[in-house]
Scaffold this active site. Sequence first.
Site, PDB file in Angstrom:
ATOM      1  NE  ARG A   1     -60.809  28.071  73.400  1.00 35.60           N
ATOM      2  CZ  ARG A   1     -61.964  28.245  72.745  1.00 35.60           C
ATOM      3  NH1 ARG A   1     -62.110  29.289  71.943  1.00 35.60           N
ATOM      4  NH2 ARG A   1     -62.956  27.393  72.902  1.00 35.60           N
TER       5      ARG A   1
ATOM      6  CE1 TYR B   1     -34.690  30.346  75.029  1.00 36.80           C
ATOM      7  CE2 TYR B   1     -36.513  29.685  73.627  1.00 36.80           C
ATOM      8  CZ  TYR B   1     -35.822  29.594  74.818  1.00 36.80           C
ATOM      9  OH  TYR B   1     -36.277  28.755  75.793  1.00 36.80           O
TER      10      TYR B   1
ATOM     11  CG  ASP C   1     -37.627  37.184  71.922  1.00 35.56           C
ATOM     12  OD1 ASP C   1     -37.655  37.772  73.018  1.00 35.56           O
ATOM     13  OD2 ASP C   1     -37.662  35.943  71.808  1.00 35.56           O
TER      14      ASP C   1
ATOM     15  CE  LYS D   1     -37.127  32.384  79.751  1.00 32.52           C
ATOM     16  NZ  LYS D   1     -36.793  32.456  78.333  1.00 32.52           N
TER      17      LYS D   1
HETATM   18  C1  LIG Z   1     -37.261  31.852  77.139  1.00 33.94           C
HETATM   19  C2  LIG Z   1     -37.261  32.557  75.848  1.00 33.94           C
HETATM   20  C3  LIG Z   1     -38.234  32.298  74.879  1.00 33.94           C
HETATM   21  C4  LIG Z   1     -39.294  31.233  75.054  1.00 33.94           C
HETATM   22  O1  LIG Z   1     -40.142  31.509  76.108  1.00 33.94           O
HETATM   23  P1  LIG Z   1     -40.878  30.373  77.000  1.00 33.94           P
HETATM   24  O2  LIG Z   1     -41.644  31.178  77.971  1.00 33.94           O
HETATM   25  O3  LIG Z   1     -39.807  29.540  77.605  1.00 33.94           O
HETATM   26  O4  LIG Z   1     -41.731  29.582  76.072  1.00 33.94           O
HETATM   27  C5  LIG Z   1     -38.198  33.034  73.713  1.00 33.94           C
HETATM   28  N1  LIG Z   1     -37.249  33.959  73.491  1.00 33.94           N
HETATM   29  C6  LIG Z   1     -36.278  34.229  74.390  1.00 33.94           C
HETATM   30  C7  LIG Z   1     -35.273  35.265  74.095  1.00 33.94           C
HETATM   31  C8  LIG Z   1     -36.251  33.537  75.596  1.00 33.94           C
HETATM   32  O5  LIG Z   1     -35.283  33.799  76.480  1.00 33.94           O
END
Ligand SMILES: *Cc1c(COP(=O)(O)O)cnc(C)c1O
Length: 379
Positions: free
Chosen positions: A46, A98, A170, A195
């Site tokens: 962890r 998001y 982000d 992604k």
């Molecule tokens: C998918 C996404 C998230 C969240 O990520 P997860 O891996 O699904 O928890 C946050 N911000 C953006 C822009 C995203 O496309």
Amino acid sequence: MKQKTLCVHAGPGPDPATGAVNPPIYATSTYAYAAFGRHRGWEYSRTANPTRVALEQAVAELEGGADACAFASGMAAIDALTDLLAPGDHIVAAHNLYGGTYRLFTTITTRHSVEVSFVDVSDLKVLEASFRPNTKMLFLESPTNPLMALVDLAEASRLAHKRGVLVVVDNTFLSPVLQKPLELGADVVVHSTTKYLNGHSDAVGGVVVVSDPALGQDLHRIQNSAGAIMGPFDAYLVLRGIRTLAVRMAAHEEGGRAVAQFLAQHPKVLRVFYPGLPTHPQHQLAKRQQRGFGAMVAFDVGSLEKAKAVCDALQIFTLAESLGGVESLISHPATMTHASVPKEERERLGISDGLLRLSVGIEDPEDLLADLDSALAKI
Ligand SMILES: *Cc1c(COP(=O)(O)O)cnc(C)c1O
């Protein structure tokens, strides 16, 4: 180092014990002490795991940061950032974040007496007016999901820093290959590695990158305490994905541009949202702060019925949430990613019932255009 080289070599390099060119998947929860009272630098997974650390180093290098922390999901990464705050603190957040981040901020973060304001950060005057004495964090996305609105990251960071506010971006939609928020002045970058970074739609994960090593220590402490770590198998997958990130992004971008241009001239399409189109209101800003326009494209076909008909007719594009994988996906924000945003709020944001969002994959663009052409012929 150039991007393509950096993607291939970022991270600690060959395993010191064996020379393995890829970091082994350290499938271990714990580590043997060298002697009583003397560990070897690794105690419990962890706290730290060598495969995860290899990924963290690689992403930190790609974003130009000092440290990184890899989480079980993008949302876990964002949630950990809110743990930097205390009751009474205030977050200024972009109004079209998001959907999952909006849900986290409105249902969980506020429960811990952290206030969140959602503001139109594309208007810097509105942004400046939204800071309060207790504002501690500015949370941005650029471009946004699904309407591809941009924020001037350098200018927004400058305004926040005048007030000592931490700037988080982000960067999921562009990846460090197409945008480097830390170079533009942000303090923290967060990704859903689910992604583009992983890129193959086979693992959920998140990462936070920071420019300040002390903040990195804080985040490692939060992660070690709260426990939302990325496992070693997933860390391995994401690191493997990163090796081809630059070449994948070039292929995504080629497809994204072709699809956006095709849709922009199609008579059945009312509007196209893509920063690479000269008609996009922030096209000049996109050219200035991004190294490309990416492969996320939204378009409006006018109604829910037509949006459904297009989704039903497509053969290559798969109807699914998520983005950033090698395969092309289509989603209907109003019933999928933004279903948790109240309808009035959705409409205020411009997320109409006829809006569709594409994540353009790395297939041959000609096949993608043909698929869209025959689906649009059905409406
Ligand atoms: C998918 C996404 C998230 C969240 O990520 P997860 O891996 O699904 O928890 C946050 N911000 C953006 C822009 C995203 O496309």
